[in-house]
Design a protein around this motif. Structure first.
Motif, PDB file in Angstrom:
ATOM      1  N   SER A  23     -25.374 158.669  66.184  1.00  0.00           N
ATOM      2  CA  SER A  23     -24.359 157.933  66.931  1.00  0.00           C
ATOM      3  C   SER A  23     -24.895 156.660  67.556  1.00  0.00           C
ATOM      4  O   SER A  23     -24.249 155.612  67.507  1.00  0.00           O
ATOM      5  CB  SER A  23     -23.777 158.828  68.031  1.00  0.00           C
ATOM      6  OG  SER A  23     -23.035 159.883  67.473  1.00  0.00           O
ATOM      7  N   ARG A  24     -26.064 156.724  68.166  1.00  0.00           N
ATOM      8  CA  ARG A  24     -26.587 155.535  68.857  1.00  0.00           C
ATOM      9  C   ARG A  24     -26.753 154.361  67.908  1.00  0.00           C
ATOM     10  O   ARG A  24     -26.374 153.226  68.228  1.00  0.00           O
ATOM     11  CB  ARG A  24     -27.924 155.863  69.534  1.00  0.00           C
ATOM     12  CG  ARG A  24     -27.772 156.550  70.870  1.00  0.00           C
ATOM     13  CD  ARG A  24     -29.074 156.492  71.635  1.00  0.00           C
ATOM     14  NE  ARG A  24     -28.879 156.788  73.037  1.00  0.00           N
ATOM     15  CZ  ARG A  24     -29.742 156.466  74.000  1.00  0.00           C
ATOM     16  NH1 ARG A  24     -30.845 155.814  73.700  1.00  0.00           N
ATOM     17  NH2 ARG A  24     -29.494 156.771  75.245  1.00  0.00           N
ATOM     18  N   TRP A  27     -23.325 152.991  67.081  1.00  0.00           N
ATOM     19  CA  TRP A  27     -22.761 152.180  68.165  1.00  0.00           C
ATOM     20  C   TRP A  27     -23.396 150.792  68.174  1.00  0.00           C
ATOM     21  O   TRP A  27     -22.701 149.788  68.317  1.00  0.00           O
ATOM     22  CB  TRP A  27     -23.004 152.850  69.519  1.00  0.00           C
ATOM     23  CG  TRP A  27     -22.413 154.210  69.664  1.00  0.00           C
ATOM     24  CD1 TRP A  27     -21.350 154.735  68.975  1.00  0.00           C
ATOM     25  CD2 TRP A  27     -22.855 155.235  70.569  1.00  0.00           C
ATOM     26  NE1 TRP A  27     -21.112 156.021  69.380  1.00  0.00           N
ATOM     27  CE2 TRP A  27     -22.008 156.355  70.348  1.00  0.00           C
ATOM     28  CE3 TRP A  27     -23.867 155.326  71.521  1.00  0.00           C
ATOM     29  CZ2 TRP A  27     -22.154 157.542  71.070  1.00  0.00           C
ATOM     30  CZ3 TRP A  27     -24.024 156.503  72.244  1.00  0.00           C
ATOM     31  CH2 TRP A  27     -23.180 157.595  72.020  1.00  0.00           C
ATOM     32  N   ARG A  28     -24.731 150.761  68.056  1.00  0.00           N
ATOM     33  CA  ARG A  28     -25.424 149.475  68.075  1.00  0.00           C
ATOM     34  C   ARG A  28     -24.989 148.602  66.899  1.00  0.00           C
ATOM     35  O   ARG A  28     -24.745 147.400  67.057  1.00  0.00           O
ATOM     36  CB  ARG A  28     -26.937 149.690  68.034  1.00  0.00           C
ATOM     37  CG  ARG A  28     -27.722 148.379  68.114  1.00  0.00           C
ATOM     38  CD  ARG A  28     -29.150 148.548  67.673  1.00  0.00           C
ATOM     39  NE  ARG A  28     -29.952 149.268  68.637  1.00  0.00           N
ATOM     40  CZ  ARG A  28     -30.691 150.335  68.353  1.00  0.00           C
ATOM     41  NH1 ARG A  28     -30.679 150.849  67.138  1.00  0.00           N
ATOM     42  NH2 ARG A  28     -31.430 150.907  69.276  1.00  0.00           N
ATOM     43  N   LEU A  45     -19.659 148.408  73.505  1.00  0.00           N
ATOM     44  CA  LEU A  45     -18.769 149.444  72.988  1.00  0.00           C
ATOM     45  C   LEU A  45     -18.637 150.502  74.073  1.00  0.00           C
ATOM     46  O   LEU A  45     -19.648 150.967  74.617  1.00  0.00           O
ATOM     47  CB  LEU A  45     -19.359 150.058  71.714  1.00  0.00           C
ATOM     48  CG  LEU A  45     -18.476 151.017  70.927  1.00  0.00           C
ATOM     49  CD1 LEU A  45     -17.303 150.268  70.300  1.00  0.00           C
ATOM     50  CD2 LEU A  45     -19.290 151.708  69.825  1.00  0.00           C
ATOM     51  N   SER A  46     -17.404 150.842  74.420  1.00  0.00           N
ATOM     52  CA  SER A  46     -17.169 151.806  75.489  1.00  0.00           C
ATOM     53  C   SER A  46     -16.231 152.900  75.021  1.00  0.00           C
ATOM     54  O   SER A  46     -15.405 152.684  74.127  1.00  0.00           O
ATOM     55  CB  SER A  46     -16.553 151.111  76.713  1.00  0.00           C
ATOM     56  OG  SER A  46     -17.368 150.039  77.152  1.00  0.00           O
ATOM     57  N   LEU A  58     -21.246 152.670  76.143  1.00  0.00           N
ATOM     58  CA  LEU A  58     -22.197 153.352  75.264  1.00  0.00           C
ATOM     59  C   LEU A  58     -23.355 152.452  74.889  1.00  0.00           C
ATOM     60  O   LEU A  58     -24.500 152.905  74.797  1.00  0.00           O
ATOM     61  CB  LEU A  58     -21.478 153.817  73.990  1.00  0.00           C
ATOM     62  CG  LEU A  58     -20.328 154.799  74.190  1.00  0.00           C
ATOM     63  CD1 LEU A  58     -19.626 155.066  72.867  1.00  0.00           C
ATOM     64  CD2 LEU A  58     -20.823 156.102  74.800  1.00  0.00           C
ATOM     65  N   ILE A 177     -16.994 155.280  63.264  1.00  0.00           N
ATOM     66  CA  ILE A 177     -17.238 156.334  64.250  1.00  0.00           C
ATOM     67  C   ILE A 177     -16.775 157.683  63.715  1.00  0.00           C
ATOM     68  O   ILE A 177     -17.460 158.703  63.868  1.00  0.00           O
ATOM     69  CB  ILE A 177     -16.521 155.998  65.574  1.00  0.00           C
ATOM     70  CG1 ILE A 177     -17.200 154.800  66.242  1.00  0.00           C
ATOM     71  CG2 ILE A 177     -16.512 157.201  66.510  1.00  0.00           C
ATOM     72  CD1 ILE A 177     -16.430 154.255  67.426  1.00  0.00           C
TER      73      ILE A 177
END
Length: 382
Positions: A23-24, A27-28, A45-46, A58, A177
């Protein structure tokens, strides 16, 4: 930005998220891709955490202001301060529309969609940014969070075309996502025992190989506790398999509880009535203490006949441990001895002196070891 360049930007964002491991990274990749695509200097990104009523950041990328971190531990804002994610989206959907991105500036609203947001304007001014575009992220038909891209003071203000493009990017991010969540769920299931929720044999094999490599490289203490739950067959035969499953689940909870005594330990079900704890770092005596507590608690379970526990640790006199297989054989042999002797406490490989039968059992060829196991059982059978 021309249509061709925007198409390239969308593809690059999607590919970046698809290549992410976890996930990280996803997100990046999403934030970086959107920042480049929209010509921003900063992006975030939230996620909307409904149960906590907050918008949690995030990831932050690009030119970070003072106090901003790439992966903040707890940067969040009460959702009522940014009510667009609830009120505006609800109004849009109620009217049959789709969630669109909008622009805010440090001077006030730009185009009035969805309207002046004091908190966002104040944040832009405080952090030296001139404007931002905010795009809702919708996942599985619900507002999931938002994509935020900003430019510094002096740069051109985002226009309606930028907001429309941000809406497209947000939909690509949502798809990425969703894919990441599916992959992580598949990975979780691949390494999880479905009955107990503990790790499974595959997870143990992977972690044990990594642990032994760390032992070879750093001399880290690696300890393995192998457990055999006594009396499962009797419970199944007498009370039915549903009762047997309850016993396995209950013991799994006890194993998890005792594993928590060892920082970072992995609690797993190997299959059938066999379980294990894998610990890297804690001293052998601490592992033996946790295994003793496991034996004590297992003996108090309403069903079953306790547990046979064997322990093998690289900190004990067991000889060189150059492979995961050898440590496993040592713990397994200690467990066999504990079962044969109906031991109420764990048997620890290497602690019975140089002639420790556990060491001999673990290091003999398989055929001889099987004979030794039968000998153990025969000698100590009631």
């Amino acid at each position: 930005m021309g249509e061709d360049r925007r198409l390239v930007a969308v593809v690059a964002l999607a590919q970046g998220m698809a290549a992410a491991h976890g996930s990280r990274e996803a997100w990046r990749a999403a934030a970086n891709g959107a920042c480049r695509a929209l010509g921003g200097s900063f992006a975030a990104l939230s996620v909307w955490e409904r149960e906590l009523g907050r918008l949690k950041v995030l990831v932050n990328v690009g030119e970070l202001a003072e106090g901003e971190e790439e992966f903040p531990e707890d940067e969040s804002y009460p959702v009522h301060q940014f009510a667009e994610i609830t009120e505006f989206l609800h109004e849009q959907w109620a009217g049959g529309g789709e969630p669109d991105a909008w622009v805010e500036t440090a001077e006030g609203p730009a185009g009035g969609q969805p309207g002046y947001c004091h908190q966002r304007v104040a944040a832009l001014r405080r952090r030296g940014r001139g404007c931002c575009v905010v795009a809702p992220i919708v996942l599985h038909g619900r507002a999931w969070g938002e994509l935020y891209v900003a430019r510094p003071v002096g740069e051109p203000v985002f226009g309606r075309a930028d907001a429309d493009f941000a809406t497209v990017l947000a939909s690509v991010v949502a798809a990425g996502i969703a894919q990441t969540e599916r992959l992580e769920e598949a990975r979780r299931l691949a390494f999880t025992d479905s009955l107990t929720g503990l790790a499974n044999r595959r997870a143990v094999d992977v972690r044990l190989e990594q642990a032994i490599e760390r032992h070879r490289r750093e001399d880290a203490v690696v300890s393995l506790v192998v457990c055999d739950l006594n009396g499962l067959k009797r419970v199944n035969d007498t009370h039915g398999h549903a009762a047997g499953d309850r016993l396995l689940e209950r013991f799994g909870s006890v194993l998890s509880l005792c594993g928590a005594m060892l920082p970072g330990a992995l609690a797993a079900r190997l299959g059938g009535d066999e379980f294990c704890l894998l610990a890297v770092g804690p001293p052998a005596d601490q592992v033996v203490k946790a295994a003793g507590e496991l034996c004590r608690r297992a003996a108090e379970l309403e069903l079953g006949d306790g547990v046979a526990c064997g322990v093998a640790s690289t900190e004990d006199p067991i000889g060189p441990v150059r492979s995961a297989r050898r440590l496993f054989r040592l713990a397994d042999a200690a467990q066999y001895k504990a079962k044969a002797e109906r031991a109420a406490k764990p048997v620890v490989a290497g602690r019975a002196g140089p002639d420790d039968p556990v060491l001999r059992l673990a290091d003999e060829p398989r055929e001889a070891a099987d004979g030794e196991r039968r000998s153990f059982r025969g000698r100590h059978a009631p």
